[in-house]
Design a protein around this motif. Structure first.
Motif, PDB file in Angstrom:
ATOM      1  N   ARG B  48      -2.881 -15.834   8.371  1.00 19.85           N
ATOM      2  CA  ARG B  48      -3.906 -15.386   9.315  1.00 19.85           C
ATOM      3  C   ARG B  48      -4.770 -14.305   8.677  1.00 19.85           C
ATOM      4  N   LYS B  49      -6.041 -14.306   9.051  1.00 19.12           N
ATOM      5  CA  LYS B  49      -6.952 -13.280   8.521  1.00 19.12           C
ATOM      6  C   LYS B  49      -6.400 -11.900   8.869  1.00 19.12           C
ATOM      7  N   ASP B  50      -5.939 -11.772  10.097  1.00 19.85           N
ATOM      8  CA  ASP B  50      -5.415 -10.491  10.572  1.00 19.85           C
ATOM      9  C   ASP B  50      -3.888 -10.515  10.470  1.00 19.85           C
ATOM     10  N   SER B  52      -1.936  -7.939  11.141  1.00 22.96           N
ATOM     11  CA  SER B  52      -1.335  -6.806  11.853  1.00 22.96           C
ATOM     12  C   SER B  52      -0.191  -7.234  12.776  1.00 22.96           C
ATOM     13  N   GLU B 101      -1.834  -7.620   2.593  1.00 20.37           N
ATOM     14  CA  GLU B 101      -3.227  -8.037   2.388  1.00 20.37           C
ATOM     15  C   GLU B 101      -3.596  -7.960   0.905  1.00 20.37           C
ATOM     16  N   GLU B 130      -8.440 -19.020  12.610  1.00 19.71           N
ATOM     17  CA  GLU B 130      -7.669 -17.773  12.498  1.00 19.71           C
ATOM     18  C   GLU B 130      -7.155 -17.558  11.085  1.00 19.71           C
TER      19      GLU B 130
END
Lengths: 75, 156
Positions: B48-50, B52, B101, B130
């Motif tokens: 996923r890009k994010d 978190s 990341e 996503e």
């Protein structure tokens, strides 16, 4: 020892010293010497393993004030 | 001489289990390997890009070193997972360990190929938007096509 480029890998942990060494070598030409300074104890064995597996000779290494200094020649 | 090859199957989506595939993939690429990572089931979270939401839980994780002994009854309280994740990330940073990341970017820079399992993408109804753009999609046979010819093949 003379060198053409220096990589400051102080404070970085596995696998960053190795991966960044590889990246630095990518920007260099054959025969040039890269100086790497690391504080990661594991990098002593890993740099030797990297040199052996990639064929970039490790010309010298020393420990200076708790830091590990490597001189690697780009093949 | 052809490059050596390594294939990894990444099936876990927690913070601790996210590190091994990215560390091994980036290192192998630095050593001159052609690397492919096949992400399936919870491993898809790592694409996923994010990132978190990639967390660590002290619950049912008795091997996790804790600053103070923590009974299971406490570990299950709301917010404990976020707290453990925050503490773990601080610890990683303090020790100079790259973020997920950063490691993932290093893999991409080094031409590590990321393949997402199409079946589990559909199963969990993930929206492909996503995921990071560099992902390819395929199934078990796609993986075998690369894995069958590797020097190192790992299941994480």
């Amino acid at each position: 020892m003379n060198f053409d480029k220096e990589l400051n890998a102080r404070g970085l942990s596995c696998p960053l010293p190795i991966v960044k060494t590889k990246k630095s070598l990518n920007d260099m030409t054959s025969g040039q010497v890269l100086k790497v300074i690391s504080t990661d104890t594991g990098s002593v064995k890993d740099m030797a393993a990297f040199a052996e597996q990639t064929g970039n000779p490790l010309l010298a290494q020393e420990e200076v004030n708790g830091e590990f200094v490597f001189y690697m020649k780009k093949k | 001489m052809a490059n050596k090859k390594m294939a990894i199957i990444a099936t876990k989506g927690t913070l601790d289990m996210a590190y091994p595939p990215f560390i091994l993939a980036s290192t192998a690429a630095a050593l001159g390997y052609d690397v492919q990572v096949f992400f399936t089931f919870y491993g898809l979270q790592l694409l996923r890009k994010d990132l978190s939401n990639v967390m660590i839980s002290p619950l049912a994780n008795p091997a996790m070193p804790m600053p103070i002994p923590m009974p299971v009854m406490v570990q299950m309280l709301p917010g404990m997972e976020s707290m453990a994740t925050m503490m773990m990330k601080q610890k990683l940073k303090k020790h100079g360990v790259a973020s997920l990341e950063e490691l993932r970017d290093l893999c991409l820079e080094a031409d590590v190929k990321f393949v997402a399992c199409q079946m589990t993408v559909d199963l969990f109804e993930f929206d492909k938007s996503e995921f990071i753009d560099q992902v390819e999609y395929g199934g078990a046979a796609t993986f075998m096509g690369f894995a069958g010819d590797t020097d190192i093949c790992l299941f994480v």
